[in-house]
Scaffold this active site. Structure first.
Site, PDB file in Angstrom:
ATOM      1  N   HIS A 144      44.944  14.560  86.194  1.00 51.65           N
ATOM      2  CA  HIS A 144      43.574  14.934  86.526  1.00 51.65           C
ATOM      3  C   HIS A 144      42.810  13.663  86.878  1.00 51.65           C
ATOM      4  O   HIS A 144      43.100  12.596  86.354  1.00 51.65           O
ATOM      5  CB  HIS A 144      42.942  15.657  85.324  1.00 51.65           C
ATOM      6  CG  HIS A 144      41.561  16.133  85.610  1.00 51.65           C
ATOM      7  ND1 HIS A 144      40.464  15.295  85.519  1.00 51.65           N
ATOM      8  CD2 HIS A 144      41.105  17.338  86.014  1.00 51.65           C
ATOM      9  CE1 HIS A 144      39.394  15.986  85.865  1.00 51.65           C
ATOM     10  NE2 HIS A 144      39.745  17.220  86.171  1.00 51.65           N
ATOM     11  N   ASP A 204      38.036  24.818  87.859  1.00 54.35           N
ATOM     12  CA  ASP A 204      37.398  23.578  87.414  1.00 54.35           C
ATOM     13  C   ASP A 204      36.095  23.870  86.659  1.00 54.35           C
ATOM     14  O   ASP A 204      35.097  23.172  86.831  1.00 54.35           O
ATOM     15  CB  ASP A 204      37.155  22.583  88.559  1.00 54.35           C
ATOM     16  CG  ASP A 204      37.110  21.134  88.067  1.00 54.35           C
ATOM     17  OD1 ASP A 204      37.391  20.911  86.880  1.00 54.35           O
ATOM     18  OD2 ASP A 204      36.778  20.252  88.870  1.00 54.35           O
TER      19      ASP A 204
HETATM   20  C1  1DF Z   1      33.474  16.605  87.998  1.00 54.17           C
HETATM   21  C2  1DF Z   1      34.512  17.168  88.750  1.00 54.17           C
HETATM   22  C3  1DF Z   1      33.700  16.225  86.673  1.00 54.17           C
HETATM   23  C4  1DF Z   1      35.754  17.318  88.176  1.00 54.17           C
HETATM   24  C5  1DF Z   1      34.953  16.432  86.113  1.00 54.17           C
HETATM   25  O1  1DF Z   1      35.264  16.035  84.855  1.00 54.17           O
HETATM   26  C6  1DF Z   1      35.959  17.052  86.842  1.00 54.17           C
HETATM   27  C7  1DF Z   1      32.154  16.416  88.600  1.00 54.17           C
HETATM   28  C8  1DF Z   1      34.495  15.036  84.243  1.00 54.17           C
HETATM   29  O2  1DF Z   1      31.857  17.123  89.574  1.00 54.17           O
HETATM   30  O3  1DF Z   1      31.378  15.591  88.107  1.00 54.17           O
HETATM   31  O4  1DF Z   1      37.071  17.399  86.200  1.00 54.17           O
HETATM   32  N1  1DF Z   1      36.801  17.750  89.000  1.00 54.17           N
HETATM   33  O5  1DF Z   1      37.951  17.942  88.552  1.00 54.17           O
HETATM   34  O6  1DF Z   1      36.590  17.846  90.232  1.00 54.17           O
HETATM   35 MN    MN Z   2      38.521  18.875  86.869  1.00 51.16          MN
END
Ligand code: 1DF
Ligand code: MN
Length: 341
Positions: free
Chosen positions: A178, A301
């Site tokens: 991730h 997500d």
């Molecule tokens: C965000 C996107 C934050 C994802 C995430 O974890 C995350 C974000 C802190 O948009 O700030 O897992 N993502 O997987 O795209």
């Molecule tokens: Mn994510």
């Protein structure tokens, strides 16, 4: 509930946290640092409103289940949200990974048809991580692992992490790489324009991680290792022809170890991808053609992306009914050892 197709929906990149981890991230967020993760950490963990995300991360059995019901989502495959335990010292990281894994297993035990989970581990101490990985699968019966990309600017092609890769391979458990924000060496141009997180740096970080592992020969050493990438494979498969071509030169020049196979072969055999936060039918069609529908899983997500549009995206994807079943649940059942309904 809105009228939806009747189909089992397993969402495969669904974030949660526990108060103990959130509190420790809040402490870190208050240190002055140029680390690129800090902006998001300050927003979520050192801000009274939790950036609008903290409540959703800490809630498993109230609003989360209600929202899943509203949109016809059967199951969340949970993972401790980025950066997980990877910014803590090694002892704290191990303790908090164990605690988060135990909490997750308790939640799953209360709702075995609604939740499954990817275990956390502390890459900071690879041997102790390997022991927690065995406990997570054999005792807690969790479904795989999450690693939030780099740890202290190091990547999983570094031999110090081989005990982790060896253990995942031996357990037949997939590691979901991730994102977290780009490591220090990649982060310079990302501090502006909101490029620090999901907009751009996450994809650069994780695609770089995947390519390092492939070119470093990780999959010659661990041929059965399975890696999952979110965000439509972080676009690595768009680059495969070019990587195959150019890797011949870098191997001939001695910049990279000689690989047994083409880089694209490893991406097609050792990787699977999810659709998290990438709701483009065009990108999905390309991914199915490039990688095969059996290697792609649906994800939302949560709580960073809204559930309704993620469901509509897959409900209306231009694929056959049989393909939709694979994308929505059959692939996840096979890859993450989730009991079929
Ligand atoms: C965000 C996107 C934050 C994802 C995430 O974890 C995350 C974000 C802190 O948009 O700030 O897992 N993502 O997987 O795209
Ligand atoms: Mn994510």
């Amino acid at each position: 509930m809105t009228e939806r197709l009747k189909i089992r929906r397993i969402a495969t990149e669904e974030a949660f946290s526990i108060p103990e981890v959130a509190a420790k991230l809040g402490e870190i967020a208050n240190f002055p640092s140029r680390n690129l993760d800090m902006r998001l950490m300050t927003m979520i963990y050192a801000n009274p409103g939790g950036g609008g995300f903290l409540d959703g991360l800490l809630d498993l059995e109230q609003e989360r289940l209600r929202g899943m019901d509203e949109h016809g989502v059967d199951m969340h495959l949970l993972s401790l949200t980025a950066p997980g335990v990877q910014m803590f010292d090694a002892d704290t990281a191990l303790d908090l990974a164990i605690l988060a894994n135990d909490r997750m297993a308790e939640t799953i035990a209360r709702h075995p048809t609604r939740f499954a989970g990817l275990a956390s581990l502390p890459p900071q101490s690879p041997k102790r991580a390997a022991r927690e990985m065995e406990r997570a699968i054999q005792v807690l019966k969790l479904n795989g692992f999450v690693i939030n990309s780099h740890t202290n600017n190091e990547y999983l092609d570094n031999p110090k992490y081989f005990p982790i890769l060896e253990t995942a391979e031996a357990l037949d458990a997939c590691i979901y790489i991730h994102p977290r924000a780009a490591s220090d060496g990649l982060s310079g141009p990302m501090f502006d324009y909101g490029m620090d997180s999901a907009l751009w740096s996450y994809g650069v970080e994780v695609s770089t991680h995947a390519v390092r592992m492939i070119l470093g020969g990780v999959f010659d050493r661990f041929p059965k290792l399975k890696i999952c990438l979110g965000h439509m494979g972080e676009a690595v498969h768009f680059w495969l022809w070019r990587i195959d071509f150019m890797s011949l030169r870098s191997q001939a020049n001695g910049y990279a170890p000689k690989l047994k196979r083409k880089p694209s072969d490893y991406f097609k055999e050792n990787f699977v991808i999810t659709t998290s936060g990438q709701e483009s039918h065009l990108a999905l069609e390309f991914s199915i053609k490039a990688l095969g529908v059996q290697n792609i899983m649906w994800a939302i997500d949560h709580p960073y992306q809204p559930t309704g549009p993620a469901v509509t995206f897959m409900d209306t994807a231009p694929v056959s009914d049989a393909e939709r079943e694979m994308l929505y649940h059959k692939n996840a059942e096979r890859i993450f050892h989730i009991r079929s309904a």
